[in-house]
Design an enzyme around this catalytic site. Structure first.
Site, PDB file in Angstrom:
ATOM      1  N   THR A  46       0.863  -1.439  -0.030  1.00  0.00           N
ATOM      2  CA  THR A  46      -0.109  -0.188   0.185  1.00  0.00           C
ATOM      3  C   THR A  46       0.663   0.962   0.391  1.00  0.00           C
ATOM      4  O   THR A  46       2.054   0.681   0.488  1.00  0.00           O
ATOM      5  CB  THR A  46      -0.903  -0.628   0.982  1.00  0.00           C
ATOM      6  OG1 THR A  46       0.037  -0.236   2.705  1.00  0.00           O
ATOM      7  CG2 THR A  46      -2.212  -1.632   1.556  1.00  0.00           C
ATOM      8  N   PHE A  48       0.590   4.204   1.645  1.00  0.00           N
ATOM      9  CA  PHE A  48       1.673   4.681   2.387  1.00  0.00           C
ATOM     10  C   PHE A  48       2.336   4.231   3.411  1.00  0.00           C
ATOM     11  O   PHE A  48       3.317   4.162   4.221  1.00  0.00           O
ATOM     12  CB  PHE A  48       0.360   5.007   3.362  1.00  0.00           C
ATOM     13  CG  PHE A  48      -0.847   6.578   2.675  1.00  0.00           C
ATOM     14  CD1 PHE A  48      -0.287   7.800   3.111  1.00  0.00           C
ATOM     15  CD2 PHE A  48      -1.701   5.777   2.305  1.00  0.00           C
ATOM     16  CE1 PHE A  48      -0.663   8.982   2.491  1.00  0.00           C
ATOM     17  CE2 PHE A  48      -2.613   6.828   1.328  1.00  0.00           C
ATOM     18  CZ  PHE A  48      -2.434   8.285   1.758  1.00  0.00           C
ATOM     19  N   CYS A  49       2.053   2.870   3.322  1.00  0.00           N
ATOM     20  CA  CYS A  49       2.917   2.082   4.589  1.00  0.00           C
ATOM     21  C   CYS A  49       4.652   1.581   3.224  1.00  0.00           C
ATOM     22  O   CYS A  49       4.991   1.740   4.277  1.00  0.00           O
ATOM     23  CB  CYS A  49       2.270   0.307   4.254  1.00  0.00           C
ATOM     24  SG  CYS A  49       0.775   0.149   5.286  1.00  0.00           S
ATOM     25  N   ALA A  50       4.355   1.450   2.000  1.00  0.00           N
ATOM     26  CA  ALA A  50       5.789   2.093   1.384  1.00  0.00           C
ATOM     27  C   ALA A  50       6.725   3.138   1.628  1.00  0.00           C
ATOM     28  O   ALA A  50       7.668   3.098   1.768  1.00  0.00           O
ATOM     29  CB  ALA A  50       4.931   2.102  -0.302  1.00  0.00           C
ATOM     30  N   MET A  53       8.144   2.809   5.345  1.00  0.00           N
ATOM     31  CA  MET A  53       9.444   1.829   5.110  1.00  0.00           C
ATOM     32  C   MET A  53      10.206   2.474   4.308  1.00  0.00           C
ATOM     33  O   MET A  53      11.530   2.255   4.345  1.00  0.00           O
ATOM     34  CB  MET A  53       8.786   1.097   4.583  1.00  0.00           C
ATOM     35  CG  MET A  53       8.257  -0.687   4.912  1.00  0.00           C
ATOM     36  SD  MET A  53       7.695  -0.421   7.223  1.00  0.00           S
ATOM     37  CE  MET A  53       7.301   0.929   8.009  1.00  0.00           C
TER      38      MET A  53
END
Length: 159
Positions: A46, A48-50, A53
């Site tokens: 996703t 935002f998660c990318a 990280m």
């Protein structure tokens, strides 16, 4: 299962052992003497998660200079996280798999969203003596501000 209360600064950090995206075991207790940034994110693959990280990876040298190890944590499986890390070009930051029992670490920290089946987006800093020093939950559709975390770490005296 009854929801655990959210962990707070000053609380002892619950220990855990999780596999990372390379199938290596990361054990929180083995990090004693270092600070650890537990960067929880809902799901791999996703946007935002990318961003979250990639931010860990981009700030790795700064975090290391502050005696801090950063890890990403979500409910995804090892094969999923391995493919995602390769896609993101995350090579140094461990992406941990809170896969089974499903979300057990997020649950122990009181940030599991049982209605959704994944964790809150949150940053939790554990100090050198395994106590929680910082807890912040962010909107799911956002990327946490890494400068805020780095500034907090700079202001803290070693435990």
């Amino acid at each position: 299962m009854e929801q655990q209360p959210m962990i707070r600064p000053g609380d002892p950090a619950p220990n855990f052992s999780l596999k990372d995206h390379n199938d290596k075991t990361f054990d929180l207790r083995e990090q004693s003497g270092k600070r650890v940034l537990l960067s929880f994110h809902p799901l791999a693959w996703t946007a935002f998660c990318a961003g979250q990280m990639k931010s860990l990876e981009e700030n790795r040298d700064t975090l290391t200079s502050l005696n801090t190890t950063a890890v990403g944590i979500s409910v995804d499986s090892v094969p999923c996280k391995k493919a995602w890390a390769q896609d993101l070009k995350v090579t140094e930051t461990p992406l941990l798999c809170d896969f089974w029992p499903h979300g057990a670490v997020a649950q122990s920290y009181g940030i599991f969203r049982s209605a959704n089946g994944f964790s809150e987006r949150a940053n939790i800093i554990v100090d050198e003596s395994q106590r929680v020093r910082f807890v912040k939950v962010y909107p799911v559709h956002s990327v946490p501000d890494m400068n805020e975390v780095i500034e907090f770490l700079r202001q803290q005296k070693p435990a």
